[in-house]
Structure formats: C-alpha cells, structure tokens
Design a protein around this motif. Sequence first.
Motif, PDB file in Angstrom:
ATOM      1  N   VAL A 193      55.609  29.050  30.509  1.00  0.00           N
ATOM      2  CA  VAL A 193      56.801  29.139  31.318  1.00  0.00           C
ATOM      3  C   VAL A 193      57.171  27.591  31.226  1.00  0.00           C
ATOM      4  CG1 VAL A 193      57.730  28.896  33.763  1.00  0.00           C
ATOM      5  CG2 VAL A 193      56.219  30.943  33.253  1.00  0.00           C
ATOM      6  N   LEU A 194      58.443  27.241  30.981  1.00  0.00           N
ATOM      7  CA  LEU A 194      59.016  26.034  30.736  1.00  0.00           C
ATOM      8  C   LEU A 194      58.104  24.981  29.999  1.00  0.00           C
ATOM      9  CD1 LEU A 194      59.962  25.521  34.637  1.00  0.00           C
ATOM     10  CD2 LEU A 194      61.490  26.222  32.754  1.00  0.00           C
ATOM     11  N   GLY A 195      57.787  25.462  29.005  1.00  0.00           N
ATOM     12  CA  GLY A 195      56.999  24.598  28.166  1.00  0.00           C
ATOM     13  C   GLY A 195      55.570  24.138  28.565  1.00  0.00           C
ATOM     14  N   GLY A 196      55.099  24.942  29.412  1.00  0.00           N
ATOM     15  CA  GLY A 196      53.876  24.780  30.063  1.00  0.00           C
ATOM     16  C   GLY A 196      53.238  26.275  30.287  1.00  0.00           C
ATOM     17  N   LYS A 197      52.389  26.393  31.091  1.00  0.00           N
ATOM     18  CA  LYS A 197      51.554  27.762  31.516  1.00  0.00           C
ATOM     19  C   LYS A 197      51.545  27.900  33.100  1.00  0.00           C
ATOM     20  CE  LYS A 197      46.982  28.011  31.105  1.00  0.00           C
ATOM     21  NZ  LYS A 197      45.746  28.185  30.284  1.00  0.00           N
ATOM     22  N   LEU A 198      51.888  28.833  33.323  1.00  0.00           N
ATOM     23  CA  LEU A 198      51.816  29.503  34.987  1.00  0.00           C
ATOM     24  C   LEU A 198      50.910  30.507  34.903  1.00  0.00           C
ATOM     25  CD1 LEU A 198      53.244  29.175  37.678  1.00  0.00           C
ATOM     26  CD2 LEU A 198      54.605  31.075  36.996  1.00  0.00           C
ATOM     27  N   ARG A 199      49.935  30.331  35.978  1.00  0.00           N
ATOM     28  CA  ARG A 199      49.208  31.247  36.452  1.00  0.00           C
ATOM     29  C   ARG A 199      49.082  31.520  38.068  1.00  0.00           C
ATOM     30  NH1 ARG A 199      43.975  33.341  34.551  1.00  0.00           N
ATOM     31  NH2 ARG A 199      42.709  33.889  36.519  1.00  0.00           N
ATOM     32  N   VAL A 200      49.119  32.988  38.448  1.00  0.00           N
ATOM     33  CA  VAL A 200      49.212  33.364  39.700  1.00  0.00           C
ATOM     34  C   VAL A 200      47.916  34.178  39.763  1.00  0.00           C
ATOM     35  CG1 VAL A 200      50.536  34.593  41.174  1.00  0.00           C
ATOM     36  CG2 VAL A 200      51.797  33.356  39.424  1.00  0.00           C
ATOM     37  N   ASN A 201      47.317  33.918  40.989  1.00  0.00           N
ATOM     38  CA  ASN A 201      46.096  34.766  41.603  1.00  0.00           C
ATOM     39  C   ASN A 201      46.119  35.245  42.864  1.00  0.00           C
ATOM     40  OD1 ASN A 201      45.100  31.670  41.744  1.00  0.00           O
ATOM     41  ND2 ASN A 201      44.461  32.820  43.489  1.00  0.00           N
ATOM     42  N   GLY A 202      45.457  36.328  43.218  1.00  0.00           N
ATOM     43  CA  GLY A 202      45.690  36.891  44.554  1.00  0.00           C
ATOM     44  C   GLY A 202      44.185  37.659  44.645  1.00  0.00           C
ATOM     45  N   ARG A 203      43.739  37.561  46.046  1.00  0.00           N
ATOM     46  CA  ARG A 203      42.442  38.088  46.631  1.00  0.00           C
ATOM     47  C   ARG A 203      42.685  38.835  48.064  1.00  0.00           C
ATOM     48  NH1 ARG A 203      37.865  36.378  49.482  1.00  0.00           N
ATOM     49  NH2 ARG A 203      35.865  37.281  48.865  1.00  0.00           N
ATOM     50  N   LEU A 204      42.221  39.931  47.999  1.00  0.00           N
ATOM     51  CA  LEU A 204      41.926  40.792  49.201  1.00  0.00           C
ATOM     52  C   LEU A 204      40.627  40.955  49.580  1.00  0.00           C
ATOM     53  CD1 LEU A 204      44.818  43.272  49.235  1.00  0.00           C
ATOM     54  CD2 LEU A 204      44.966  41.086  50.337  1.00  0.00           C
ATOM     55  N   PHE A 205      40.087  40.785  50.796  1.00  0.00           N
ATOM     56  CA  PHE A 205      38.573  40.967  51.222  1.00  0.00           C
ATOM     57  C   PHE A 205      38.527  41.357  52.653  1.00  0.00           C
ATOM     58  CE2 PHE A 205      34.865  39.134  53.214  1.00  0.00           C
ATOM     59  CZ  PHE A 205      33.971  39.499  52.331  1.00  0.00           C
ATOM     60  N   TRP A 206      37.781  42.438  52.610  1.00  0.00           N
ATOM     61  CA  TRP A 206      37.331  43.027  54.020  1.00  0.00           C
ATOM     62  C   TRP A 206      35.747  43.162  54.265  1.00  0.00           C
ATOM     63  CZ3 TRP A 206      40.608  45.027  50.578  1.00  0.00           C
ATOM     64  CH2 TRP A 206      41.976  45.155  50.716  1.00  0.00           C
ATOM     65  N   GLU A 207      35.191  43.140  55.343  1.00  0.00           N
ATOM     66  CA  GLU A 207      33.918  42.998  55.434  1.00  0.00           C
ATOM     67  C   GLU A 207      33.637  43.497  56.900  1.00  0.00           C
ATOM     68  OE1 GLU A 207      30.840  39.933  54.026  1.00  0.00           O
ATOM     69  OE2 GLU A 207      31.166  39.432  55.887  1.00  0.00           O
ATOM     70  N   LYS A 208      32.495  44.298  57.019  1.00  0.00           N
ATOM     71  CA  LYS A 208      32.009  44.526  58.315  1.00  0.00           C
ATOM     72  C   LYS A 208      30.406  44.192  58.361  1.00  0.00           C
ATOM     73  CE  LYS A 208      31.815  48.741  61.455  1.00  0.00           C
ATOM     74  NZ  LYS A 208      32.188  49.883  61.731  1.00  0.00           N
ATOM     75  N   TYR A 209      29.896  43.726  59.424  1.00  0.00           N
ATOM     76  CA  TYR A 209      28.520  43.589  59.666  1.00  0.00           C
ATOM     77  C   TYR A 209      28.310  44.160  60.922  1.00  0.00           C
ATOM     78  CZ  TYR A 209      24.610  40.877  60.950  1.00  0.00           C
ATOM     79  OH  TYR A 209      23.249  40.576  61.328  1.00  0.00           O
ATOM     80  N   LYS A 210      27.099  44.848  60.918  1.00  0.00           N
ATOM     81  CA  LYS A 210      26.534  45.437  62.171  1.00  0.00           C
ATOM     82  C   LYS A 210      25.230  45.155  62.407  1.00  0.00           C
ATOM     83  CE  LYS A 210      27.457  49.634  63.330  1.00  0.00           C
ATOM     84  NZ  LYS A 210      27.666  50.973  63.339  1.00  0.00           N
TER      85      LYS A 210
END
Length: 681
Positions: free
Chosen positions: A224-241
């Motif tokens: 992109v625009l003479g460079g590099k574009l990186r997009v990242n995402g994360r979803l996390f769920w946790e249950k502790y008993k």
Amino acid sequence: MIVSALASALALAAPEAAGGGAGPAPTAAAPASDGVISYPPSFFAASQAANAWEMLLRLPGFALDTGDAIRGFEGGGGNALVDGQRPSSKTDPLDELLRRIPLSQIERIDLIRGGAPGIDMQGRTVIANVVRKPGGALQGLVALANNHVYDGRNMHGFRLELSGGKDGRNWEGSARYGFGADDGGDFGPGVMLGPDGTPIRISQIDSTGGIGNQTLTGAYEQPVLGGKLRVNGRLFWEKYKFKEDNVIVFPAPGLATTDDINHTHETELGGRFTRDLGARATLDLVGLRQTRERDISSVFDSPGEDGRFNLARESSETIGRGVVSYRFSETLSVETGAEGAFNRLDSRTALTSNGLPVLLPAANVTVEETRGEAFAKGVWRPSRPWTVESGLRYEASSISSSGDVALDKSLRFLKPRLALTWAPSATTQVRLRIERVVGQLAFDDFVADSSFNTGAVTAGNPDLDPEQAWVSEVALEQRFWTDGVMGVTLRRSTLTDVIDRAPIFTQSAVFDSPANIGDGTKDELVLNLTAPLRRFGLTGAQLKAEATWRRSEVTDPTTGESREISKLRPVEWEATYSQDLPQWRMTWGVDAYGGWRETSYRFNEVATFKLGTFVRPFAEWRARPDLIVRFELPNVTERGLRRTRTVYDGPRGSSEVLFTDDRKLDFGRMYYVRVRKTFGA
C-alpha cells in the motif's frame, strides 16, 4: 489459584520440550565478532522442529522471554523479532505467534548478541530474529491433544492454522480451544495451629480447578502506498472454575466450601504500516485497540460464617505509534519516535459477610490514563570488537480516578540507557548495561480484591507512584564445542518507591493494601548453559539449563525491620535434556522446572507458598513427514504444593500470633498425547 502453564491441553500445542539437541553435524554459521550468528533450518532438522517457536527452544544460548504485560507499546516486547520487527499485537502471546510460523516459511534465525545496527534490541542484550522467506503457497496445520489427569479428567484440545500468500499479499488465521487443569487444585491435609502449636482445627482438603479457552486470530498484509500494510485481529474467551471442600474432622465435624468462577473476554484490532523513505530510512506506524472484560464470583460457606465476593472489570487501551529509523552506515544506525496511549478501567466490587455488606476502600472506581512517550535510540560499532547501544526515553502520563476515590496525578520520568559489548574473540563476549527502569502502576492495585480461599481481603489504592530502579548489569558469554554456550550475568537494581504491602485504616477496620514502602535493593545472579553432549558419546544429545538467584532488601512498613520483597522468588531454575534419534525419526528427553518459594508480607499475616519441582519426560515420533505424534508424562514425580499462613491478632511486630494455617496438597501424574498433521507447501 495457580493455573499451571504446564497443563498440556490448555492451549493444545503449548507445552513442548523446553529445549532440544542439534543433530550430529548441525549446519550453522561460525560465531563472528560482529555478534550475529545465523542458523539455517538445516541446523534444527534432526530435532524435527516444525515452527519458529520450536526452533528457538533449540537455539544455543537463547531462552525465549515473551515480554511484559504493560500499557503502551514501547518497552514491553519480548526477545524475539520477526523480520527485524516486534509483532504489532499485544494480546496475542509471542510464543503463540511464533508457533504459527511454519518451518517451510523460515529462511534463517539470527541470534544477535550485544546489538547490531538497524535492529531494535527491545532493551535486551540478546535477541533472536526470525527471517521469513517471501511469499508462500497455502499451508496449514491441524492438531488434536488430550491430557489425562490422575483424577480421571480428560483435558482435550484442538488447533487449526492456515496461511498463504502471493505477490506480496499474505494472510494467516488460526482457531484453537483447549482445557487445562489447575495444579493448585489438589488433595491433602490442612492443619490450623494455635500460638503454642496445639491443633485448633484439622481438616482434609479436596479441591479441583480447571480452565477452558477459545481463541481466534487472523492477519492480512499487502503493498500500500509504496509500503506494506498489515492488519491483525484476535478474539479470546476464557472460563475458570475452582471448587474446594474443606472437610473438618477436629474439633467437631464440619464442612467449609469455596466456589470460584471467572469469565474473561478479550478483543484486539491492530494495524502496522511500514515504508522505506529512500535507501537509508524507514517509517513504521502502529495502531491498535484492545478491550478486556472480566467477571469474578466467589462464594464461601462454613458453619457459622458465609461470604460472597463479586468483581466486574472492563478495561480498554488505544495506542498510536510512529518511528523513523535511519542507517548512516553499516556501523551506525539511529531511530526516533513517539507514541501515545489512552487506558480506561471500570471496576465494581461487592463483598458481603453473613449477609451484611462489607465496605471496602476503592471498591468502585473508574481509572483513566493518558500516556505519552518520546524516544531516541542508536547503535554504533566503532570497531569490530566493540558495540555501543544507547537510548533515551521520556515518559509523561496523567492518571485520574473517580468513584470511591477521586484523584488526579501527573507523572514524568526520564529513562536513559547505555549498553556496551566487547567481543575480544569470536567465542567470547562481555556485555555491560546501565539503565533507569520505571515500572508501571498496575490497575489491579487501584481497586479492591478478595480471596476466600486464602482468607485475604485487599483494599485498592489508586494513589501509588511507579517503582523506579537504576539497573547495572555485567554479563559474560563463552561459546565452546561449536554450538555450546555458557553465560553468567550479575545484575543489581537500586530501587525507589518499592510497591509492596502496607496497612490502610478506615473508620471500621484495617485492610491490607498495595503501597509504596520506600527504597530497596535487588541483586540477581543468572547462569545459563547449552551443552552438546557428542563428546560424551551421546550423539544428538543436548543439555540446556538456566538458574536465577535473587536477594532483595526493603524495610517492612509494619514492623520497621528489614525483609525481602513480597513474592520475589529467591531461586528459580529449569533444565532440559534431549536427544535426537534421526534413524528412528524420534526425539526424546526430560524437562525439569525447579521448585520455588514466594512469601507475601501483609500487615497482619505472613504467607509462604512453596511449589515442588515439576518433571516431564517426553518423546516425539515422526510417523510420516507430515505427521508427528508426541507423548508426555507431565508431573511424573507427582510434585505438590505447600501453603503456610501465619496470622497475627493485629499488626505484625506488636501483636501475638493468632494461628498458623498449614496446607500440604498433592497433585498427581498426567498422561499427554498430541497428534499434529501439516499440509501444503
């Protein structure tokens, strides 16, 4: 509770051998006086390493550090880079990200010792850089695992990874879930003793803890625009008993129960844009947004007493960052930049005892922080044996709280750093470092907390100052037998505004609270060893070990006497023996994680927690080039834990001992198996 990082099925492929051995004749570049050693994938072939994380575990003279969980971006990275850059994600653990880089995508791994022009050392003296190949066809991994716990539970997990790319457009994604056992949930006796050692209560404790989580990650990059574009995402769920039954057998039969349930949900969305500004300069822009929601519920019930504790927390962080790097020559580079971050925490706490509400200081608080930091760094190699790394960071922040505690404060710190490296030969390196380190205030310290399992109620304290330290360090590294390494590090920290524990007084009660307790010192000795054992007739075998000794001193705010810093472990160690048997397509070995002790000093209590040594034999067999089966015997020695609380009838030093609660709990052996299938290029 301690959720064991060694519970094998929790993140599925998370627990692996802590180290490994190179084959009989590994292919590696000879150590050079410029401090950079390059290891091609062939060096790790005999050990059957399948991804960057497994390769780093077998890298001579290197131990992975995933970094610190801090607010902001600068200064929190681990000691591994990918293509010369720190990953832009903060919530995606570094070890997990490295697991998602398959062997087929890796060109080499550079071990950088003491600094190198053009590389951000992340405040470290040794760092590994994973260099990837450009592009790549579709490839992936699928894995199934099960960890059979001694009490009959089966903790299973699943992992799926996919990646691909073409013409500079690359993508990756992963999905995983897993369940793990809390080795703080055990079975054993509990004894409460009076001041004269006479039993007040004798019981049998039966507790069980478990955790389950799910994670989705994804990333995409393109020009992109003479460079590099990186997009990242994360979803996390946790249950502790966690559930504990404390069966009282003396002085009268009874039952005390504790039930804890914790829910956590995290999100992250980030982006990174990099672009060359001519032949010598590079622009790097990072932006990300993360959120975290956590709900904690704890219920305690016993004859004549009951209690309920509820905590709801929502936090968020938004970060923007820009860095310009310039390389004057092959021996001199500089970078300068700035970042800004906005953090917010909303916390609501409720505690009842026998149906009546208990007023806690800082129970309901909203905290906001605006943080900014500007920095400049440089790496200069005046001659081949010498490397000089220097940096200066200026941090300014404004913190405000509302609710039970209304407070506004501004903080400003200047943080210089200087590191010198001298390499008199290709196999010897001496490193010196002096740096001012300023910690961050933990938002969890701002609000009240409670644990019925330990009997401790903690008040919040938003009026804290960050802990500061002048750190001086000297390290010696000696390489031997081609890929053997021995290192010694001495480190001294002169501390100001140490954050520990102190009493806080209200109209109705006295509570324990985080507090600045004055100045202190901390000394550390670190020894590490990577030893190939071919000379002893053990072809393909390697011993990798690290040990840390700590000594600290502060003045106790309750007694006025000298003591160690709370929860600072005096000794920690770990070791791995591994041997590659390529004729059988097999690697086997033993991991050992040393037992440790940590002691907390509250105003009316001293609590000591001791955990035994964890031993884990393992074997990995490559049934086919694309199919690997792994077996483990986690906790084969059935290590347990011991928790001792000495409670006083008022402040320590001026009050008599009320009782001592001593629990010795055992956790049994586990049986772990994982099948991993790779596909694609």
